[in-house]
Design an enzyme around this catalytic site. Structure first.
Site, PDB file in Angstrom:
ATOM      1  N   TYR A  75      14.728  31.718   5.195  1.00  0.00           N
ATOM      2  CA  TYR A  75      13.517  32.445   5.610  1.00  0.00           C
ATOM      3  C   TYR A  75      13.539  32.786   7.098  1.00  0.00           C
ATOM      4  CZ  TYR A  75      11.069  31.372   1.238  1.00  0.00           C
ATOM      5  OH  TYR A  75      10.681  31.298  -0.067  1.00  0.00           O
TER       6      TYR A  75
ATOM      7  N   LYS B 203       0.843  -1.201   0.000  1.00  0.00           N
ATOM      8  CA  LYS B 203       0.000   0.000   0.000  1.00  0.00           C
ATOM      9  C   LYS B 203       0.877   1.249   0.000  1.00  0.00           C
ATOM     10  CE  LYS B 203      -0.295  -0.465   4.996  1.00  0.00           C
ATOM     11  NZ  LYS B 203      -0.967  -1.201   6.057  1.00  0.00           N
TER      12      LYS B 203
HETATM   13  C1  LIG Z   1      -0.223  -1.973   6.897  1.00  0.00           C
HETATM   14  C2  LIG Z   1      -0.859  -3.202   7.343  1.00  0.00           C
HETATM   15  C3  LIG Z   1      -0.073  -4.337   7.610  1.00  0.00           C
HETATM   16  C4  LIG Z   1       1.428  -4.341   7.612  1.00  0.00           C
HETATM   17  O1  LIG Z   1       1.877  -3.717   8.785  1.00  0.00           O
HETATM   18  P1  LIG Z   1       3.436  -3.579   9.104  1.00  0.00           P
HETATM   19  O2  LIG Z   1       3.476  -3.069  10.496  1.00  0.00           O
HETATM   20  O3  LIG Z   1       3.984  -2.599   8.134  1.00  0.00           O
HETATM   21  O4  LIG Z   1       4.013  -4.920   8.943  1.00  0.00           O
HETATM   22  C5  LIG Z   1      -0.749  -5.509   7.890  1.00  0.00           C
HETATM   23  N1  LIG Z   1      -2.109  -5.560   7.916  1.00  0.00           N
HETATM   24  C6  LIG Z   1      -2.869  -4.470   7.689  1.00  0.00           C
HETATM   25  C7  LIG Z   1      -4.368  -4.585   7.788  1.00  0.00           C
HETATM   26  C8  LIG Z   1      -2.277  -3.242   7.413  1.00  0.00           C
HETATM   27  O5  LIG Z   1      -3.040  -2.165   7.212  1.00  0.00           O
END
Ligand SMILES: *Cc1c(COP(=O)(O)O)cnc(C)c1O
Length: 647
Positions: free
Chosen positions: A542, A316
């Site tokens: 700035y 993702k």
């Molecule tokens: C992002 C996510 C993961 C992975 O989590 P990590 O801590 O990056 O391993 C697993 N399951 C779900 C539902 C997530 O949203």
């Protein structure tokens, strides 16, 4: 590599369809003659239904009449497929004639090796009877491999061919071919490191390299590395240096002008530093992604799994900021079982890039359901409302057993069915054939923090309960999964049928000991745009937030908060690394730039700047900025170019 090997490979692989890409000079050392080598190679194809090859009289002379061929050519009209290639600077139009039909295919390459590879792909598609339109569409989607043979504009009217990430004999040949095809300048310089992976002893290897260099009309060779330096006499106009740094030390005294320069070196010679100096300055910031490190981290977590446990990798948010289809492709190559994305459009992009792995979508909005179905993406269903809407659509479309994933809320309180929703969930699922519960999942809220171990164990136990209720009532055996990265590390007993690996793949663990065993994946690099000296009492940036107390040398780096570098990292808190030394960030970070103190650092405009990587690490930045590595990684703007490489 020598005689009598192919018989064994033939037995192992038993290929039914063969592609003979080409017969080059690789492995000549293992054979008495070219003919002997060709005969050996052809043994691999002794039982194929069809052999695809570029029509070639020499090879045909050795071909047993039992092997049916399907040939292409750009000069011999007797070939089954005749092709005329119109090469443009960054694409090629192939005019194909096959069975008296003519059609055009455009491919996004213009170098000979890529055109040849593309033709072989096209031949397979023709053989498999794909129609013209599909071939045209698919071939247009081929993409060039990053970091190989990139052409750049250099200073003083030069062209650079940047192949600074690999050095083996075969790729040297391809690169030299490519150099030969660059007609812009007569003069040609080759900058070459020691060569690895040749399988030859050094005398034989460098004799061959020398032959190649001479036959490709290279005017000047700059040899870098202890081994190649010893063969200096074999090369025309050769300057030899023991190391990249030794060459960089004198680079200003050498003339590079109106010529094409091929820069080709093994990864650890860091020839990108040479490219940085010779390149016309474009102020480029890049995020370099080490694909080998990703593979290493993947294997590290795989080793923690019981053998039947499946693996979903979370890609993702553009693979946590690292890259989209490039990383998904690598994961497909490693045969992970599932990919996970947050939104439908992320999944659509992966499918369109040709990813065939099943993809679960964590948070599909109801407006995206039609697109999910169209692209074969599998939704996570987390509410009765969502379930009703999805089932209704699936029934309208007369789908049968479309895979869905049921999310249970066991304590995270983000998305998911609660305990009291279970009866209604079961009832609705019992009434339809349109969907199939592919998996049941939940998510741990504190798997990284052992002070909450009781809470996590309660989550696990509720998951066991609720999922069992569902499975019994529906009489199904879905995949169950609940562990994220730190869950894999800390609660390995709850692997169930699958785990969901995220941050760990990208080289980050919340456990100090585990962190040491992971490899660092991403390095954010920029360059120095300009250097100036400011007097004591003058300010930088700035709101005059930095006041010089001494004569201060200030370097400006073209990366700012719009690229994802938090303003909290400025004003003396954060630093970048230049020439191995830490340079403190002066004043406020601007939108597209930041200024650093290089008073005590030996550096020049155009030099490389490490914004994060080994040092500072993302973990360190996260501590200083009071956030988590996830946020820093996913904040790097899409305008920062990603470069993927293998060691
Ligand atoms: C992002 C996510 C993961 C992975 O989590 P990590 O801590 O990056 O391993 C697993 N399951 C779900 C539902 C997530 O949203």
């Amino acid at each position: 590599s020598t005689v009598d090997e192919m018989v064994h490979l033939q037995k192992i692989i038993q290929p039914t369809l063969g592609i003979l890409t080409n017969i080059g000079s690789a492995h000549d050392e293992g054979f008495q003659s070219a003919g002997e080598k060709i005969k050996e190679k052809l043994k691999l194809f002794s039982a194929v239904e069809l052999l695809i090859l570029n029509k070639n009289r020499t090879i045909e002379a050795f071909l047993p009449s039992t092997i049916r061929t399907f040939t292409w050519s750009s000069d011999d009209k007797k070939a089954d497929v005749f092709v005329m290639a119109d090469e443009h600077p960054d694409y090629t139009e192939l005019r194909i004639t096959y069975q008296k039909q003519c059609f055009k295919v455009v491919i996004p390459f213009s170098d000979f090796a890529s055109i040849e590879n593309a033709m072989h792909c096209l031949m397979v598609l023709l053989y498999l009877r794909y129609d013209e339109a599909v071939i045209q569409e698919r071939m247009a989607q081929l993409y060039p491999v990053e970091m190989r043979l990139k052409v750049k504009n250099g200073q003083h009217q030069t062209r650079l061919i940047d192949d600074s990430y690999s050095s083996d004999f075969q790729s040297l040949k391809i690169a030299l071919d490519f150099l030969e095809s660059q007609q812009q300048f007569k003069k040609k310089t080759l900058i070459l490191s020691d060569i690895f992976q040749s399988g030859l002893d050094n005398d034989a290897l460098y004799a061959q390299v020398s032959l190649l260099v001479v036959s490709n009309h290279i005017n000047r060779v700059i040899a870098i590395g202890p081994t190649i330096s010893a063969y200096k006499r074999k090369f025309p106009n050769c300057l030899a240096f023991p190391s990249t740094q030794a060459f960089l030390d004198v680079i200003d005294t050498l003339v590079f002008e109106q010529e094409t320069i091929l820069i080709k070196g093994a990864r650890h010679f860091h020839f990108e530093d040479i490219v940085t100096v010779l390149e016309e300055k474009t102020h480029e910031t890049v995020l370099e992604i080490n694909l080998n490190a990703i593979s290493h981290n993947l294997n590290f977590y795989k080793a923690k799994l019981h053998s039947p446990t499946k693996l979903m990798v979370m890609v993702k948010a553009f693979s946590y900021g690292n890259g989209g289809y490039e990383i998904a492709k690598l994961l497909a190559h490693h045969k992970v079982d599932y990919l996970g994305v947050a939104f439908a459009d992320e999944g659509v992009a992966l499918k369109q890039a040709g990813i065939q792995l099943p993809i679960m979508v964590l948070n599909p909005e109801s407006t995206s359901y039609p697109s999910l179905i169209q692209h074969g993406l599998e939704p996570e269903i987390y509410s009765l409302k969502g379930l009703h809407a999805f089932v209704k659509l699936a029934e309208q479309k007369k789908l049968k057993r479309f895979p869905i994933h049921i999310k249970l809320d066991t304590g995270m309180h983000r998305l998911g069915f609660m305990e009291q929703d279970i009866p209604a969930l079961i009832a609705r699922l019992q009434q339809t054939q349109a969907v199939e519960v592919k998996s049941i999942l939940s998510h741990l809220a504190a798997s990284d923090d052992m002070t909450f171990v009781d809470f996590t164990l309660a989550q696990l136990s509720l998951f066991e309960d609720l999922s069992t209720q569902l499975m019994e009532a529906l009489n199904i055996q879905p995949i169950r999964h609940i562990l994220n990265t730190s869950g894999i590390s800390n609660f390995g007993q709850a692997q169930y049928d699958m785990v969901r690996l995220g941050i760990g793949l990208y080289g980050i663990s919340n456990d100090e000991d585990e962190q040491k065993l992971l490899e660092q994946v991403a390095t954010l690099k920029s360059v120095i745009s300009q250097i100036r000296v400011v007097e004591p009492g003058e300010s930088v940036g700035y709101s005059r937030r930095f006041m010089a107390e001494r004569l201060t040398r200030v370097a400006t780096v073209p990366i700012g908060y719009a690229d994802g570098i938090s303003r909290h990292w400025g004003n003396g808190k954060g630093y970048v690394v230049i020439n191995g030394k830490r340079a403190t960030i002066l004043g406020s970070i601007c939108m597209d730039m930041l200024m650093v103190d290089v008073t005590d650092i030996d550096c020049k405009e155009g030099h490389e700047v490490i914004v994060f990587g080994k040092d500072p690490s993302v973990i360190h930045m996260a501590q200083v900025l009071e956030t988590i590595p996830y946020e820093i990684m996913t904040s790097i703007s899409q305008r920062v170019k990603r470069i993927f490489y293998r060691e």
